[in-house]
Design an enzyme around this catalytic site. Structure first.
Site, mmCIF file in Angstrom:
data_model
loop_
_atom_site.group_PDB
_atom_site.id
_atom_site.type_symbol
_atom_site.label_atom_id
_atom_site.label_comp_id
_atom_site.label_asym_id
_atom_site.label_seq_id
_atom_site.Cartn_x
_atom_site.Cartn_y
_atom_site.Cartn_z
ATOM 1 C CE1 TYR A 32 -3.477 -2.733 0.566
ATOM 2 C CE2 TYR A 32 -2.187 -3.115 2.718
ATOM 3 C CZ TYR A 32 -3.196 -3.594 1.681
ATOM 4 O OH TYR A 32 -4.104 -4.634 2.010
ATOM 5 C CE LYS A 38 -6.419 -8.039 9.279
ATOM 6 N NZ LYS A 38 -7.325 -8.239 8.169
ATOM 7 C CG ASP A 46 -14.133 -11.336 6.283
ATOM 8 O OD1 ASP A 46 -13.502 -11.674 7.226
ATOM 9 O OD2 ASP A 46 -13.878 -10.940 5.178
ATOM 10 C CE1 TYR A 77 -8.915 -5.130 1.660
ATOM 11 C CE2 TYR A 77 -8.750 -6.508 3.606
ATOM 12 C CZ TYR A 77 -8.186 -5.923 2.440
ATOM 13 O OH TYR A 77 -7.043 -6.623 2.051
#
Ligand SMILES: *Cc1c(COP(=O)(O)O)cnc(C)c1O
Length: 423
Positions: free
Chosen positions: A9, A269, A240, A137
């Site tokens: 990014y 995560k 998600d 996202y």
């Protein structure tokens, strides 16, 4: 020569040189210069126990002495088996099957592929699109890019390459919304389903907290309503929980706020406490049992090389033990209160002309600015005050490690406020 490492990014022409991290302990990591930074982001939200946690480090060491890796094709091992049992135990009732992969994006790819094949197997090959939400996202792989917000999301450049899916408006009702506010969001979701359900395999969402797309929070009633709509229209529901899982919204999973069981749920995560990359895609009996059959089409043709990696599974098991034994949900409740008091109750911050909104859910707090411009330089500002902050667009947020002390949280919120109030 500058480093050959290509950073994520990053704008290569303007990026600042990346400071080198040499270690970490608790909520802090240490730079080569000796500087210690309090990590307000817990490294993209995964290092929930902080750095160098002795029990997690020991688990990896022990496992490394026994077995670092073996393929899961045709073989199994205790860490994979035990972790799957634990995940079935702690996730919402009915999610009884666990498919491993190596990252959140791949976990979502698995979820989407599973949903498509499920619809094929039950006789609905025409249900071959996804329904996602604006502000979503779900990852950076090609399949995931196609279900990220196509306008404000970061993958707009690739629109012509990507499959076209359906999108419903992002929920606008806040966490403590009235039923009327939620009804408005659910009506918008119903509209898309009513028009397109015949070609939709699954609705996918980040439940309660749309994270990287702008830390948009909504009500548990939205999840309950979405569950009912999916049942009405013969569409699977995929949660998600890559970001929301393991306590981030104040309960173990966001789904727990609504007592909803999705058909498929994705974890990553926080799964390993951030110590190794791994993911799990959980499925209900209904989804799993559709794959039990005699034809060649019944096998699920997917198998990442590192799925079920023993080191990752072992450290995930230890992470869960620490989470339960040390009563992390109580710690998160206290963090949440402190974040609310420091940010939501600060009238000067809330009234500041650059600030659009301030909100807190569980161990997540965000100051939404009117423009990304208003946050330019905040990373450096925080670093000079001993804190690592990295805003996303116009959202200045913290997702601290759950071991953060009162003093850590005060330091973080003080810096976030000082940026706007210059005090
Ligand atoms: C981070 C994230 C992903 C992608 O996970 P990776 O491990 O980076 O591939 C997917 N969904 C959500 C909600 C995320 O926050």
């Amino acid at each position: 020569m500058s480093s050959p490492v290509w950073h994520p990014y990053a704008h290569l022409k303007t990026q600042a040189p990346a400071p080198k991290v040499v270690g970490g302990s608790g909520s802090h990591f240490t730079l080569e210069s000796g500087e210690q930074l309090l990590d307000a982001t817990c490294s993209w939200w995964c290092m929930i126990h902080g750095y160098g946690h002795p029990r997690l480090v020991a688990a990896i060491r022990e496992q490394a002495g026994e077995l670092c890796h073996v393929m899961l094709g045709g073989l199994t091992h205790d860490p994979a088996d035990q972790l799957a049992r634990e995940l079935v135990r702690i996730t919402p009732d009915g999610l009884n099957h666990v498919f491993y992969s190596d990252s959140g994006s791949v976990g979502m790819e698995v979820a989407m592929k599973m949903a498509l094949q499920y619809q094929l197997l039950i006789g609905h090959p025409e249900k071959c699109k996804m329904l996602s939400l604006m502000k979503a996202y779900h990852g950076d792989t090609t399949g995931c890019m196609a279900v990220c917000d196509p306008e404000e999301g970061m993958h707009r450049l690739f629109a012509s390459l990507l499959p076209q899916h359906h999108f419903a408006p992002a929920p606008s009702a806040p966490f403590n919304a009235t039923p009327e506010q939620v009804a408005y969001d659910l009506a918008a979701l119903r509209d898309v389903l009513a028009s397109h359900h015949h070609e939709i395999a699954a609705l996918l969402m980040e439940p309660l907290l749309q994270a990287a797309g702008g830390l948009n929070m909504t009500s548990p009633d939205y999840l309950r309503g979405a569950r009912a709509l999916c049942d009405e229209f013969g569409v699977l529901l995929i949660f998600d929980e890559v970001a929301t899982g393991f306590g981030r919204t104040g309960k173990l999973f966001a789904a727990n706020h609504a007592n909803v069981t999705p058909d498929i749920m994705v974890l990553s995560k926080g799964l390993t406490g951030g110590y190794l990359g791994h993911a799990a895609t959980l499925a209900s009996d209904r989804v799993h049992d559709a794959f039990v059959g005699d034809s060649a089409h019944h096998a699920f043709m997917h198998g990442p090389t590192f799925m079920g990696n023993p080191l990752a599974c072992r450290v995930a098991l230890e992470s869960l033990r620490v989470f339960e034994e040390e009563r992390y949900l109580d710690k998160i409740a206290a963090l949440s209160q402190q974040l609310s008091r420091a940010l939501m109750d600060d009238s000067a911050l809330n009234a500041h002309p650059a600030v659009a909104d301030v909100r807190v859910l569980g161990a997540t707090a965000v100051i939404e600015a009117h423009s990304a411009e208003a946050l330019k330089g905040v990373g450096q500002f925080a670093r000079e005050r001993g804190v690592w902050l990295r805003p996303i667009g116009r959202w200045l947020y913290t997702m601290p490690a759950y071991i953060a002390t009162d003093a850590n949280i005060t330091q973080i919120t003080d810096v976030m406020k000082a940026w706007f109030l210059k005090r």
